[in-house]
Design a protein around this motif. Structure first.
Motif, PDB file in Angstrom:
ATOM      1  N   TYR A 235      59.894  26.484   3.175  1.00  0.00           N
ATOM      2  CA  TYR A 235      60.574  27.764   2.953  1.00  0.00           C
ATOM      3  C   TYR A 235      59.686  28.923   3.398  1.00  0.00           C
ATOM      4  O   TYR A 235      60.144  29.852   4.082  1.00  0.00           O
ATOM      5  CB  TYR A 235      60.947  27.912   1.479  1.00  0.00           C
ATOM      6  CG  TYR A 235      61.637  29.226   1.161  1.00  0.00           C
ATOM      7  CD1 TYR A 235      62.950  29.441   1.569  1.00  0.00           C
ATOM      8  CD2 TYR A 235      60.976  30.233   0.455  1.00  0.00           C
ATOM      9  CE1 TYR A 235      63.585  30.638   1.287  1.00  0.00           C
ATOM     10  CE2 TYR A 235      61.605  31.419   0.167  1.00  0.00           C
ATOM     11  CZ  TYR A 235      62.916  31.626   0.589  1.00  0.00           C
ATOM     12  OH  TYR A 235      63.537  32.821   0.317  1.00  0.00           O
ATOM     13  N   CYS A 236      58.425  28.892   3.037  1.00  0.00           N
ATOM     14  CA  CYS A 236      57.490  29.941   3.467  1.00  0.00           C
ATOM     15  C   CYS A 236      57.315  29.920   4.984  1.00  0.00           C
ATOM     16  O   CYS A 236      57.193  30.988   5.621  1.00  0.00           O
ATOM     17  CB  CYS A 236      56.147  29.767   2.774  1.00  0.00           C
ATOM     18  SG  CYS A 236      56.192  30.091   0.993  1.00  0.00           S
ATOM     19  N   LEU A 237      57.320  28.738   5.571  1.00  0.00           N
ATOM     20  CA  LEU A 237      57.211  28.643   7.023  1.00  0.00           C
ATOM     21  C   LEU A 237      58.439  29.246   7.709  1.00  0.00           C
ATOM     22  O   LEU A 237      58.328  29.835   8.795  1.00  0.00           O
ATOM     23  CB  LEU A 237      57.025  27.189   7.437  1.00  0.00           C
ATOM     24  CG  LEU A 237      55.681  26.563   7.047  1.00  0.00           C
ATOM     25  CD1 LEU A 237      55.677  25.063   7.333  1.00  0.00           C
ATOM     26  CD2 LEU A 237      54.532  27.248   7.772  1.00  0.00           C
TER      27      LEU A 237
ATOM     28  N   LEU B 131      68.431  33.500   2.128  1.00  0.00           N
ATOM     29  CA  LEU B 131      67.811  32.575   3.077  1.00  0.00           C
ATOM     30  C   LEU B 131      67.742  31.171   2.487  1.00  0.00           C
ATOM     31  O   LEU B 131      68.034  30.182   3.169  1.00  0.00           O
ATOM     32  CB  LEU B 131      66.400  33.048   3.439  1.00  0.00           C
ATOM     33  CG  LEU B 131      65.642  32.111   4.386  1.00  0.00           C
ATOM     34  CD1 LEU B 131      66.318  32.049   5.748  1.00  0.00           C
ATOM     35  CD2 LEU B 131      64.180  32.539   4.536  1.00  0.00           C
ATOM     36  N   ALA B 132      67.413  31.076   1.214  1.00  0.00           N
ATOM     37  CA  ALA B 132      67.326  29.761   0.573  1.00  0.00           C
ATOM     38  C   ALA B 132      68.696  29.114   0.443  1.00  0.00           C
ATOM     39  O   ALA B 132      68.886  27.952   0.827  1.00  0.00           O
ATOM     40  CB  ALA B 132      66.669  29.894  -0.800  1.00  0.00           C
ATOM     41  N   THR B 133      69.652  29.848  -0.096  1.00  0.00           N
ATOM     42  CA  THR B 133      70.967  29.253  -0.345  1.00  0.00           C
ATOM     43  C   THR B 133      71.652  28.850   0.953  1.00  0.00           C
ATOM     44  O   THR B 133      72.207  27.751   1.064  1.00  0.00           O
ATOM     45  CB  THR B 133      71.858  30.221  -1.136  1.00  0.00           C
ATOM     46  OG1 THR B 133      71.945  31.474  -0.437  1.00  0.00           O
ATOM     47  CG2 THR B 133      71.302  30.461  -2.520  1.00  0.00           C
ATOM     48  N   ASP B 134      71.615  29.726   1.945  1.00  0.00           N
ATOM     49  CA  ASP B 134      72.278  29.417   3.209  1.00  0.00           C
ATOM     50  C   ASP B 134      71.676  28.196   3.880  1.00  0.00           C
ATOM     51  O   ASP B 134      72.355  27.509   4.645  1.00  0.00           O
ATOM     52  CB  ASP B 134      72.178  30.621   4.147  1.00  0.00           C
ATOM     53  CG  ASP B 134      72.821  30.350   5.493  1.00  0.00           C
ATOM     54  OD1 ASP B 134      74.061  30.223   5.556  1.00  0.00           O
ATOM     55  OD2 ASP B 134      72.077  30.236   6.492  1.00  0.00           O
ATOM     56  N   SER B 135      70.425  27.902   3.590  1.00  0.00           N
ATOM     57  CA  SER B 135      69.723  26.808   4.264  1.00  0.00           C
ATOM     58  C   SER B 135      69.950  25.448   3.627  1.00  0.00           C
ATOM     59  O   SER B 135      69.513  24.434   4.189  1.00  0.00           O
ATOM     60  CB  SER B 135      68.218  27.109   4.304  1.00  0.00           C
ATOM     61  OG  SER B 135      67.955  28.320   4.977  1.00  0.00           O
TER      62      SER B 135
ATOM     63  N   THR C 125      63.552  22.834  12.537  1.00  0.00           N
ATOM     64  CA  THR C 125      62.793  21.774  11.865  1.00  0.00           C
ATOM     65  C   THR C 125      62.415  22.197  10.452  1.00  0.00           C
ATOM     66  O   THR C 125      62.570  21.425   9.497  1.00  0.00           O
ATOM     67  CB  THR C 125      61.536  21.428  12.667  1.00  0.00           C
ATOM     68  OG1 THR C 125      61.916  20.949  13.960  1.00  0.00           O
ATOM     69  CG2 THR C 125      60.716  20.361  11.953  1.00  0.00           C
ATOM     70  N   TYR C 126      61.927  23.415  10.311  1.00  0.00           N
ATOM     71  CA  TYR C 126      61.561  23.899   8.976  1.00  0.00           C
ATOM     72  C   TYR C 126      62.786  23.947   8.055  1.00  0.00           C
ATOM     73  O   TYR C 126      62.697  23.596   6.876  1.00  0.00           O
ATOM     74  CB  TYR C 126      60.940  25.294   9.071  1.00  0.00           C
ATOM     75  CG  TYR C 126      59.587  25.336   9.724  1.00  0.00           C
ATOM     76  CD1 TYR C 126      58.771  24.205   9.772  1.00  0.00           C
ATOM     77  CD2 TYR C 126      59.105  26.515  10.302  1.00  0.00           C
ATOM     78  CE1 TYR C 126      57.523  24.247  10.379  1.00  0.00           C
ATOM     79  CE2 TYR C 126      57.858  26.558  10.908  1.00  0.00           C
ATOM     80  CZ  TYR C 126      57.069  25.424  10.949  1.00  0.00           C
ATOM     81  OH  TYR C 126      55.839  25.467  11.540  1.00  0.00           O
TER      82      TYR C 126
ATOM     83  N   VAL D 246      59.151  20.711  -6.082  1.00  0.00           N
ATOM     84  CA  VAL D 246      59.196  22.174  -5.988  1.00  0.00           C
ATOM     85  C   VAL D 246      58.178  22.651  -4.962  1.00  0.00           C
ATOM     86  O   VAL D 246      58.467  23.512  -4.109  1.00  0.00           O
ATOM     87  CB  VAL D 246      58.934  22.815  -7.362  1.00  0.00           C
ATOM     88  CG1 VAL D 246      58.787  24.332  -7.222  1.00  0.00           C
ATOM     89  CG2 VAL D 246      60.052  22.478  -8.333  1.00  0.00           C
ATOM     90  N   ILE D 247      56.979  22.078  -5.016  1.00  0.00           N
ATOM     91  CA  ILE D 247      55.942  22.442  -4.043  1.00  0.00           C
ATOM     92  C   ILE D 247      56.368  22.037  -2.631  1.00  0.00           C
ATOM     93  O   ILE D 247      56.203  22.800  -1.666  1.00  0.00           O
ATOM     94  CB  ILE D 247      54.611  21.772  -4.412  1.00  0.00           C
ATOM     95  CG1 ILE D 247      54.127  22.283  -5.774  1.00  0.00           C
ATOM     96  CG2 ILE D 247      53.552  22.022  -3.344  1.00  0.00           C
ATOM     97  CD1 ILE D 247      52.913  21.552  -6.311  1.00  0.00           C
TER      98      ILE D 247
END
Length: 395
Positions: A273-275, A66-70, A303-304, A266-267
């Motif tokens: 990402y959590c959203l 999910l992170a990398t694809d985004s 948007t997220y 980072v924060i």
């Protein structure tokens, strides 16, 4: 007068393999790191909920994918744009076109006819073990489908480069507004992030709502995700703007506020990402995972994603800008071969996954084997190919 932290000889390639008088070590390492992220992404996809094509899976790989694809392809386009404007300024249009066709067009054509059919043959064999490669190749290039795999990035980047060349002929000052925001980002990186977020949300969310996330424009091996084409161009053109002038006094200066506040970024990355995960929960558990998502969902999720992509780009660059050590590391040794690794890794990853399919191993073990061997084999193959006379000018 345009001033650069190093020569713009890299042009707009994924890799930093072109020679330059003085390398920007931080950006070279960031490019190579992203190449490894691509290899990791393709190594773990079969073991996720998203792309569960193997009997085993692990939720940790969903977190990774999910992170990398985004973000990673958008970041590639941003880095690829950094030295485009000065490259166009230094070269006649015919020379710029020739160089882009050599660096991008030729590798794409070769890979489309060789690397990609070889990769997808591994998938076809799973469905039809009697299928010969010759029959599969002929059907791919004549009847289709002819997927492009990860090399879609190369032809799209070529199109962006040519578009930038045309825009430069219209006015060399088109990038000035973005460059001014970059200069302001030396002291206030949040201002640059805000510009990046506003632009990318504006171009991404409406298109996502119209096409949805799964629509691809396809013509033979030429394909691109419909909802993200403007997002990628925005990242590319903003990269062009950042690199157009006073590069060493803008957002990517090692002496600016961005690397000093790296942990804050980072924060800023973790929040959207959590959203995104929250929206995935809504899709699966509340909406029932429908085939067609409502527009309100696409707007919020899009948007997220855009906010996350903008934040993680700055977070990653902040850490590489902070690392000023000139001592050579693995990324430095791999840097010259990174572009070639990007081009040749896909069949290696897919055939390794095919070979491991029937083994009753944990998903983590399979993915680790695939990733490590894909890195080693694609690096070794690229190094061998670059020894062919003239190949180093392309790879």
């Amino acid at each position: 007068m345009i001033t650069m932290s190093h020569s713009a000889a890299v042009g707009a390639e994924v890799h930093a393999g072109a020679t330059s008088k003085a390398r920007n070590l931080s950006l070279d390492r960031a490019r190579t790191f992203l190449t490894l992220v691509v290899l990791l992404h393709h190594a773990v996809i079969p073991y996720t909920y998203f792309g569960h094509t193997d009997p085993t899976s692990w939720i940790g790989f969903d977190i990774v994918v999910l992170a990398t694809d985004s973000f990673f392809m958008a970041m590639f386009f941003f880095l690829s744009g950094l030295f485009t404007w000065s490259g166009i300024a230094r070269k006649a249009p015919s020379v710029f076109l020739r160089d882009r066709l050599l660096r991008l067009g030729l590798p794409f054509a070769i890979a489309a006819f060789t690397v990609i059919p070889l990769a997808y043959y591994a998938i076809a064999l799973r469905e039809n073990p009697e299928l010969t490669f010759a029959a599969f190749w002929w059907k791919t290039v004549t009847v289709g489908p002819w997927p492009s795999g990860p090399i879609w990035f190369v032809w799209v980047l070529l199109a962006f480069d040519l578009t930038a060349s045309l825009l430069y002929r219209v006015s060399a000052h088109l990038v000035d507004p973005g460059n001014r925001v970059s200069l302001a980002g030396f002291e206030r990186p949040a201002l640059f992030w805000l510009m990046l977020a506003v632009v990318t949300v504006s171009v991404y969310v409406p298109v996502l709502m119209y096409f949805g996330a799964n629509k691809w424009f396809e013509f033979g091996p030429f394909s691109v995700q419909a909802s993200r084409i403007l997002l990628y161009f925005a990242y590319f053109f903003i990269g062009v703007s950042v690199g157009a002038a006073n590069f060493d006094r803008g957002i990517l200066s090692a002496d600016g506020q961005l690397p000093k506040n790296r942990w804050l970024w980072v924060i800023a990355t973790l929040v959207p990402y959590c959203l995104m995960w929250g929206m995935i929960y809504v899709k699966r558990e509340i909406l029932g995972n429908p085939d067609v998502l409502p527009h309100w969902y696409q707007a919020i999720y899009g948007t997220y994603l855009a906010l996350f992509s903008a934040a993680i780009l700055l977070a990653i660059l902040a850490f590489f800008l902070h690392q000023k050590s000139p001592a050579q590391n693995l990324l430095d040794r791999m840097q010259g071969d990174a572009y070639g690794m990007f081009l040749v890794h896909y069949p290696i990853a897919l055939w390794l996954q095919y070979a491991l399919f029937d083994y009753a191993l944990p998903a983590i073990v399979k993915a680790a084997v695939v990733f490590v061997l894909t890195v080693i084999l694609s690096w070794g193959l690229t190094a061998a190919l670059r020894k062919i006379p003239g190949a180093s000018h392309v790879l």
